[in-house]
Every structure is written in structure tokens, then in C-alpha cells.
Design an enzyme around this catalytic site. Structure first.
Site, PDB file in Angstrom:
ATOM      1  N   MET A  85      -4.147  -7.160  -6.888  1.00  0.00           N
ATOM      2  CA  MET A  85      -3.577  -8.232  -7.698  1.00  0.00           C
ATOM      3  C   MET A  85      -4.605  -9.210  -8.256  1.00  0.00           C
ATOM      4  O   MET A  85      -4.271 -10.349  -8.560  1.00  0.00           O
ATOM      5  CB  MET A  85      -2.508  -8.985  -6.885  1.00  0.00           C
ATOM      6  CG  MET A  85      -1.348  -8.113  -6.446  1.00  0.00           C
ATOM      7  SD  MET A  85      -0.573  -7.209  -7.817  1.00  0.00           S
ATOM      8  CE  MET A  85       0.389  -8.528  -8.548  1.00  0.00           C
ATOM      9  N   ARG A  86      -5.846  -8.792  -8.394  1.00  0.00           N
ATOM     10  CA  ARG A  86      -6.852  -9.622  -9.053  1.00  0.00           C
ATOM     11  C   ARG A  86      -7.211  -8.985 -10.394  1.00  0.00           C
ATOM     12  O   ARG A  86      -7.446  -7.771 -10.459  1.00  0.00           O
ATOM     13  CB  ARG A  86      -8.145  -9.738  -8.223  1.00  0.00           C
ATOM     14  CG  ARG A  86      -7.961 -10.161  -6.799  1.00  0.00           C
ATOM     15  CD  ARG A  86      -7.280 -11.475  -6.647  1.00  0.00           C
ATOM     16  NE  ARG A  86      -8.014 -12.599  -7.224  1.00  0.00           N
ATOM     17  CZ  ARG A  86      -7.513 -13.823  -7.343  1.00  0.00           C
ATOM     18  NH1 ARG A  86      -6.276 -14.071  -6.955  1.00  0.00           N
ATOM     19  NH2 ARG A  86      -8.238 -14.797  -7.844  1.00  0.00           N
ATOM     20  N   GLY A 138       0.778  -1.237   0.000  1.00  0.00           N
ATOM     21  CA  GLY A 138       0.000   0.000   0.000  1.00  0.00           C
ATOM     22  C   GLY A 138       0.807   1.283   0.000  1.00  0.00           C
ATOM     23  O   GLY A 138       0.333   2.310   0.492  1.00  0.00           O
ATOM     24  N   ASN A 148       1.519   3.086  -2.654  1.00  0.00           N
ATOM     25  CA  ASN A 148       0.790   4.044  -3.509  1.00  0.00           C
ATOM     26  C   ASN A 148      -0.463   4.563  -2.807  1.00  0.00           C
ATOM     27  O   ASN A 148      -0.808   5.743  -2.947  1.00  0.00           O
ATOM     28  CB  ASN A 148       0.449   3.417  -4.862  1.00  0.00           C
ATOM     29  CG  ASN A 148       1.612   3.503  -5.825  1.00  0.00           C
ATOM     30  OD1 ASN A 148       1.906   4.569  -6.354  1.00  0.00           O
ATOM     31  ND2 ASN A 148       2.309   2.388  -6.013  1.00  0.00           N
ATOM     32  N   VAL A 173      -5.884  -6.530 -19.725  1.00  0.00           N
ATOM     33  CA  VAL A 173      -5.032  -6.196 -18.580  1.00  0.00           C
ATOM     34  C   VAL A 173      -4.037  -5.094 -18.956  1.00  0.00           C
ATOM     35  O   VAL A 173      -3.403  -5.148 -20.003  1.00  0.00           O
ATOM     36  CB  VAL A 173      -4.274  -7.465 -18.105  1.00  0.00           C
ATOM     37  CG1 VAL A 173      -3.269  -7.122 -17.025  1.00  0.00           C
ATOM     38  CG2 VAL A 173      -5.269  -8.493 -17.595  1.00  0.00           C
ATOM     39  N   HIS A 211       0.557   1.386 -13.247  1.00  0.00           N
ATOM     40  CA  HIS A 211       1.319   0.234 -13.729  1.00  0.00           C
ATOM     41  C   HIS A 211       2.787   0.637 -13.844  1.00  0.00           C
ATOM     42  O   HIS A 211       3.099   1.706 -14.375  1.00  0.00           O
ATOM     43  CB  HIS A 211       0.778  -0.210 -15.088  1.00  0.00           C
ATOM     44  CG  HIS A 211       1.508  -1.387 -15.633  1.00  0.00           C
ATOM     45  ND1 HIS A 211       1.338  -2.669 -15.133  1.00  0.00           N
ATOM     46  CD2 HIS A 211       2.445  -1.487 -16.604  1.00  0.00           C
ATOM     47  CE1 HIS A 211       2.125  -3.493 -15.785  1.00  0.00           C
ATOM     48  NE2 HIS A 211       2.810  -2.802 -16.679  1.00  0.00           N
ATOM     49  N   LEU A 236      -9.661  -7.941 -13.107  1.00  0.00           N
ATOM     50  CA  LEU A 236     -11.092  -7.644 -13.045  1.00  0.00           C
ATOM     51  C   LEU A 236     -11.814  -8.197 -14.265  1.00  0.00           C
ATOM     52  O   LEU A 236     -11.287  -8.169 -15.379  1.00  0.00           O
ATOM     53  CB  LEU A 236     -11.293  -6.128 -12.958  1.00  0.00           C
ATOM     54  CG  LEU A 236     -10.756  -5.491 -11.670  1.00  0.00           C
ATOM     55  CD1 LEU A 236     -10.712  -3.976 -11.802  1.00  0.00           C
ATOM     56  CD2 LEU A 236     -11.594  -5.912 -10.458  1.00  0.00           C
ATOM     57  N   GLU A 296       6.261   6.840  -8.947  1.00  0.00           N
ATOM     58  CA  GLU A 296       4.850   6.415  -8.930  1.00  0.00           C
ATOM     59  C   GLU A 296       4.078   7.233  -7.903  1.00  0.00           C
ATOM     60  O   GLU A 296       2.965   7.687  -8.161  1.00  0.00           O
ATOM     61  CB  GLU A 296       4.738   4.927  -8.545  1.00  0.00           C
ATOM     62  CG  GLU A 296       5.317   3.961  -9.559  1.00  0.00           C
ATOM     63  CD  GLU A 296       5.050   2.508  -9.161  1.00  0.00           C
ATOM     64  OE1 GLU A 296       4.001   2.225  -8.575  1.00  0.00           O
ATOM     65  OE2 GLU A 296       5.906   1.654  -9.444  1.00  0.00           O
TER      66      GLU A 296
HETATM   67  C1  GRF Z   1       3.315  -0.742  -7.660  1.00  0.00           C
HETATM   68  O1  GRF Z   1       4.556  -0.941  -8.259  1.00  0.00           O
HETATM   69  C2  GRF Z   1       2.264  -0.473  -8.698  1.00  0.00           C
HETATM   70  O2  GRF Z   1       2.757   0.219  -9.810  1.00  0.00           O
HETATM   71  C3  GRF Z   1       1.837  -1.863  -9.099  1.00  0.00           C
HETATM   72  O3  GRF Z   1       1.874  -2.613  -7.916  1.00  0.00           O
HETATM   73  C4  GRF Z   1       2.791  -2.018  -7.009  1.00  0.00           C
HETATM   74  C5  GRF Z   1       2.038  -1.749  -5.750  1.00  0.00           C
HETATM   75  O4  GRF Z   1       2.865  -1.300  -4.698  1.00  0.00           O
HETATM   76  N1  GRF Z   1       0.542  -1.835  -9.721  1.00  0.00           N
HETATM   77  P1  GRF Z   1       2.212  -0.683  -3.398  1.00  0.00           P
HETATM   78  O5  GRF Z   1       1.294  -1.745  -2.790  1.00  0.00           O
HETATM   79  O6  GRF Z   1       1.441   0.528  -3.804  1.00  0.00           O
HETATM   80  O7  GRF Z   1       3.351  -0.358  -2.501  1.00  0.00           O
END
Ligand code: GRF
Length: 208
Positions: A90-91, A12, A14, A144, A109, A93, A174
């Protein structure tokens, strides 16, 4: 102020960036965090910020992905969510959920899409010998890591880079990009010039 629901599966970071920037950007409010993993680190981050959390364990629904998503959909709608932000969810959709929230789901991404959709983006970027790597925030479509691109930020790849070093250098980028894209999308007065777009080129002595 748009109400945002964030879907997570892991640490988490992000999500944390979205939380940390929301007061400054003033265009969105993280109203709910939904995780499909019980011990996802992001749940504790949300709780520490006083944000409501829900855990919907996908395994409880067996192979019925749509029923799992209907449960998430009901929770999001009950909370009055207007925008869904995927942050390490990580699912994959199904078309049901993507179309139920069409043009209202964002994803981040870790590559410069349309290059390297899917997993292991950093290793694949190195393998391909790209000199610029980066991250993309986009609207979610049925395929995806596909959909209209809202923003991208780039970093230079150096000869010393490993998948781990690229991941470490990209993560704070990010964290800068996602809140800006979400705020701009939510209708805030966010200037594109504020995007942390870094265009750097490394010219190799020996092309690889
Ligand atoms: C990040 O690298 C994001 O780009 C990808 O999954 C990762 C998630 O990291 N979709 P976090 O859980 O936000 O630390």
C-alpha cells in the site's frame, strides 16, 4: 526458476496464492517477502511456508520515500531477487524504485484497467454501472495502476452486487490469475488459454 520478492502490507491472500501455485507452475520461486507493516497477516503466511521475511517500517524513514525504497532495494538485491511482485503493497512507489526495477515489477489491481485505477474499485465499478468487472496484472510504471497489461480476468456484475460481494467474488479470481501471469512472465511454459477469463454479460431489464 526466477527468484521473486513479494512486497505486502496486509493479509497476503494473493501472496498465499503465489506460494501455493509455485511448485505446480515451476517457473518462479518466492524467495523473500517484505512488509512495511509489522502485523501484516502475509508475514505469518510466508513464515509458515518457510520463506524469508523482512519488515521495513516506512514510518522510520519519515517523509523520505526514496530512502525507504533504497532500503527495500538493498534487501531485494542482497537476496538475489530478479522479479518484484506487489501483492497488496500500500505504498506508492517513486520513479527511483520503478526505474531501478523497470520491467521487473508486477502488480495486481482489482479492476479491469485502465478503468478504475486507485482505491475503492468495487464501489466505483458499481457506481459506473459496468456489467463486467475484474482484475488486472500489469507491469508497474511511474503512474499509479498504469503499465503494460499482462493478464486480466473478468466476472459478471449482477443487480444484487454490493462492493463487498464483488470483492468476495473477485478475490479467488485474482488468486487464479496472478500466479499464471507471474509464471508466464518468469518464462514458464504457461498457456494463455489456461487463464480464467470469464466473459459474462448481464442484460438489465431496466438499465441503471
Ligand atoms: C487485492 O485485492 C489486490 O488486488 C489489491 O490489494 C488486495 C490485496 O489483498 N492490490 P491480499 O493482501 O493479497 O489479500
Amino acid at each position: 526458476m526466477k527468484k521473486v520478492g513479494v512486497l505486502i502490507s496486509g493479509r497476503g491472500s494473493n501472496l498465499q496464492a503465489l506460494i501455493d501455485a509455485q511448485a505446480r507452475l515451476g517457473a518462479y520461486e518466492i524467495a523473500l517477502v517484505v512488509s512495511n507493516v509489522a502485523d501484516a497477516g502475509g508475514l505469518a503466511r510466508a513464515e509458515a511456508a518457510g520463506i524469508a521475511t523482512r519488515m521495513i517500517e516506512h514510518r522510520a524513514f519519515g517523509k523520505d520515500r526514496e530512502r525507504f525504497e533504497r532500503a527495500i532495494d538493498a534487501i531485494l538485491r542482497a537476496a538475489g531477487i530478479e522479479i518484484v511482485a506487489l501483492a497488496g503493497f500500500m505504498r506508492v512507489l517513486t520513479p527511483y524504485f520503478v526505474n531501478a526495477w523497470r520491467d521487473k515489477i508486477l502488480n495486481i489491481h482489482p479492476s479491469l484497467l485502465p478503468a478504475f485505477p486507485g482505491r475503492d474499485t468495487h464501489a466505483r465499478a458499481l457506481e459506473a454501472g459496468v456489467k463486467l468487472h475484474g482484475c488486472t496484472v500489469h507491469l508497474v510504471r511511474e503512474a499509479v495502476d498504469d503499465g503494460p497489461i499482462l493478464g486480466q480476468a473478468a466476472i459478471a456484475v449482477t443487480p444484487e452486487d454490493t462492493p463487498e460481494s464483488l470483492a468476495a467474488r473477485l478475490l479467488p479470481v485474482e488468486h487464479a490469475l496472478y500466479p499464471l501471469c507471474l509464471a508466464a512472465f518468469a518464462g514458464g511454459n504457461v498457456q494463455p488459454a489456461a487463464f480464467p477469463l470469464a466473459l459474462n454479460f448481464w442484460v438489465p431489464a431496466k438499465p441503471r
